[in-house]
Structure formats: structure tokens, C-alpha cells
Write a protein that holds these residues in place. Structure first.
Motif, short mmCIF file in Angstrom:
data_model
loop_
_atom_site.label_atom_id
_atom_site.label_comp_id
_atom_site.label_asym_id
_atom_site.label_seq_id
_atom_site.Cartn_x
_atom_site.Cartn_y
_atom_site.Cartn_z
N LYS A 116 -3.88 -2.54 -7.37
CA LYS A 116 -3.47 -2.34 -5.98
C LYS A 116 -2.01 -2.75 -5.79
N VAL A 117 -1.27 -1.90 -5.08
CA VAL A 117 0.14 -2.19 -4.79
C VAL A 117 0.35 -2.06 -3.29
N GLN A 118 0.94 -3.09 -2.70
CA GLN A 118 1.21 -3.06 -1.27
C GLN A 118 2.49 -2.28 -0.99
N ASP A 119 2.37 -1.22 -0.20
CA ASP A 119 3.53 -0.46 0.24
C ASP A 119 4.09 -1.16 1.47
N GLU A 120 5.19 -1.90 1.30
CA GLU A 120 5.72 -2.71 2.39
C GLU A 120 6.24 -1.86 3.54
N ASP A 121 6.78 -0.69 3.25
CA ASP A 121 7.31 0.17 4.30
C ASP A 121 6.21 0.70 5.20
N ARG A 122 5.10 1.11 4.60
CA ARG A 122 4.01 1.72 5.36
C ARG A 122 2.85 0.77 5.63
N LYS A 123 2.91 -0.44 5.04
CA LYS A 123 1.86 -1.45 5.24
C LYS A 123 0.48 -0.93 4.81
N VAL A 124 0.45 -0.17 3.73
CA VAL A 124 -0.82 0.33 3.20
C VAL A 124 -0.88 0.00 1.71
N ILE A 125 -2.07 0.13 1.15
CA ILE A 125 -2.28 -0.16 -0.27
C ILE A 125 -2.22 1.14 -1.07
N LYS A 126 -1.45 1.13 -2.13
CA LYS A 126 -1.41 2.24 -3.07
C LYS A 126 -2.09 1.81 -4.36
N ILE A 127 -2.45 2.78 -5.19
CA ILE A 127 -3.22 2.50 -6.40
C ILE A 127 -2.43 2.94 -7.64
N ARG A 128 -2.30 2.02 -8.58
CA ARG A 128 -1.73 2.38 -9.88
C ARG A 128 -2.77 3.15 -10.71
N TYR A 129 -2.29 4.07 -11.53
CA TYR A 129 -3.18 4.85 -12.41
C TYR A 129 -4.38 5.38 -11.63
N PRO A 130 -4.17 6.18 -10.58
CA PRO A 130 -5.28 6.53 -9.67
C PRO A 130 -6.44 7.27 -10.33
N MET A 131 -6.16 8.18 -11.28
CA MET A 131 -7.26 8.93 -11.89
C MET A 131 -8.15 8.02 -12.74
#
Length: 286
Positions: A116-131
Motif C-alpha cells: 500500500k502506498v499513500q497518495d499524499e496529493d489525493r489522500k487515497v491508497i494506491k497499490i504496488r504490483y496491482p495484478m
């Protein structure tokens, strides 16, 4: 134990480190404190109790089915004095399999934190290696993480749809993700087309100039149907197609309002797409 020449001692868990020898499938010996093993894993605790009952003397060794790479990674989670290694996507499946087998929840918690990576600009969680995360989270029943990975796949660059290892997701779910991406790109492209007629004067020259900018953007949206693609092409909306137009200032203001309204709508959609129901299978060994 067989002749020492047949075995290798772990450098991280040397002979003096613990009172129990754990032997991996590839003949590496890990000396580990018996107390940590039974305290941190209910499965290991049961295994140790069973082994004691079947042994006539002190318990000194356990033969395990995990290889040395997996066992080295796992034991670091069972020893409170050790620091876990960074997650390696080439070996993480084996680690998670062992964590499930021995009921070490800490491994799953650590893995989820790492992907899990926090997108500070959008305040949402992104995912590394999503597939790969989608596959593993689905396989191990981590529903919340599966949902986050699926959302990421719907809007991610198309290169994220490929797995570097021998995992196979059920082809119906792959098709489902591709269909969701196609629907999304068509919807985003539709926003451009619907507004095109009202953004610019009805002049063939200006429309033609705008088409030369829109075509590359639509191709990019097919590859990455996300708000990021719009932001990388923000100059399209802030510049007037005809630099000599008397409507330049009005165009820029209208484009800014339109751009911001798109941003609110698109980001809301990206953060609220439903989970894909997954049916996964492994690649069968030849």
C-alpha cells in the motif's frame, strides 16, 4: 541428524542462537529458540507438543517442507529481536503460504503495509504490483486488499496487467478487468467529445487543430484510463487551439472550470468502483 557435510548452517540463525534445529527442504539448518516458535505460532506449538509425545528424549530437530529462503523470511517474523526483510515479489507467495500454514498473521499485516502506498496529493491508497497483489489477496482471502488492487487495475497503465511469474488468474476475471478498463476509457473519451463542440468556436480550422491534440490523448486513455492521463495533458485544456482567437481568455476560463469539474467526477469514480468477484487458479506444474 545426518553427517554435517550434508547440511549448511544459516548465518542469520547460527548453531548457538537457539535450542531447536529447524531443517529446510534444501538442507539448511536454522537454530531457533523453541520458546519463540511455540509462543508466536499455534501450529508450531502443536507440532512441538506432538513431536515431544513421539520422542523418547529431548526434542532437538524438526524437518520442515519449506525451503531455506522461505524459512529465513518466516522466522524473522517469529523472532521479536529480528527485523523482517523487505517484501520480495519473487518469493512472497511462498512466504504467504507458510504464514497461512503456520497461522502467522503478522506476515500478512506486514505484506499489506508494504504493497500500500499513500497518495499524499489525493489522500487515497494506491497499490504496488496491482495484478500480482490482486491474485495473492484473492487467493488468501484478503477481501479489502483485493478490492483496492482491483480498483488500481481498472485505472493503471496497461503494463501493470502482466505478471512476471507463473501465476494464472481465471481468464474470465482477466476479461472482466479488461472490460472494465474499456468501459472506463470510453467514458473518459466521451467526456472530451461531449464538450468539444461547446469549448471552441465552430471553425473547421480550430476543430482540426484540436483533433490533432485529442487523438494522442484518447490513445493514452486506452492504455491508462485514469485521471493521471488528463493531468499529463493539461496543456490541451489550458491553451486555445487558435492563438489568434479573440476568445482566448474566455476559452481558458471555460477550460479551467471544465477541467476541475472533470477532476471531481473522475476521482470520485476511481475511488468508488465495485469489487470484481474473483475465481483464481494456479498454474499446473508440467
Amino acid at each position: 541428524m545426518s553427517s554435517p557435510i550434508d547440511y549448511t548452517q544459516s548465518a542469520e540463525f547460527p548453531e548457538s542462537y537457539g535450542d531447536l534445529r529447524l531443517v529446510s527442504s534444501d538442507r539448511v539448518v536454522f537454530s531457533f529458540p523453541l520458546f519463540f516458535l511455540s509462543h508466536m505460532s499455534p501450529v508450531f506449538k502443536e507440532m512441538l507438543e506432538t513431536a515431544r509425545e513421539q520422542s523418547s528424549g529431548p526434542l532437538e530437530e524438526l524437518q520442515l517442507t519449506e525451503d531455506s529462503t522461505t524459512l529465513d523470511q518466516l522466522l524473522r517474523f517469529l523472532d521479536p529481536t529480528k527485523k523482517p526483510l523487505p517484501i520480495d515479489m519473487n518469493t512472497v507467495e511462498g512466504l504467504l503460504e507458510s504464514a497461512q500454514k503456520y497461522q502467522v498473521e503478522r506476515v500478512f499485516e506486514y505484506w499489506e503495509e508494504q504493497v500500500k502506498v499513500q497518495d499524499e496529493d489525493r489522500k487515497v491508497i494506491k497499490i504496488r504490483y496491482p495484478m500480482m497483489t490482486f491474485f495473492l489477496a484473492s487467493h488468501f482471502g484478503r477481501d479489502d486488499l483485493t478490492k483496492l488492487a482491483e480498483r488500481e487495475l481498472v485505472r493503471a497503465p496497461d503494463k501493470e496487467l502482466y505478471l512476471s511469474k507463473g501465476f494464472l488468474v481465471d481468464h474470465r476475471e482477466v476479461i472482466r478487468i479488461i472490460q472494465l478498463r474499456q468501459e472506463r476509457s470510453e467514458k473518459l473519451i466521451g467526456r472530451i467529445r461531449d464538450s468539444q463542440a461547446t469549448m471552441y468556436p465552430n471553425c473547421c480550422r480550430e476543430v482540426l487543430l484540436m483533433e490533432t491534440k485529442i487523438l494522442p490523448l484518447t490513445l493514452q486513455l486506452i492504455k491508462e484510463p485514469s485521471w493521471n492521463t488528463f493531468e499529463r495533458n493539461i496543456d490541451i485544456w489550458s491553451s486555445c487551439p487558435s492563438q489568434g482567437s479573440t476568445h482566448k481568455s474566455g476559452h481558458q476560463e471555460g477550460s479551467r472550470i471544465l477541467f476541475n469539474s472533470w477532476k471531481r467526477g473522475i476521482l470520485a469514480e476511481e475511488e468508488g468502483r465495485p469489487i470484481v468477484q474473483t475465481t483464481l487458479r494456479r498454474k499446473t506444474a508440467m
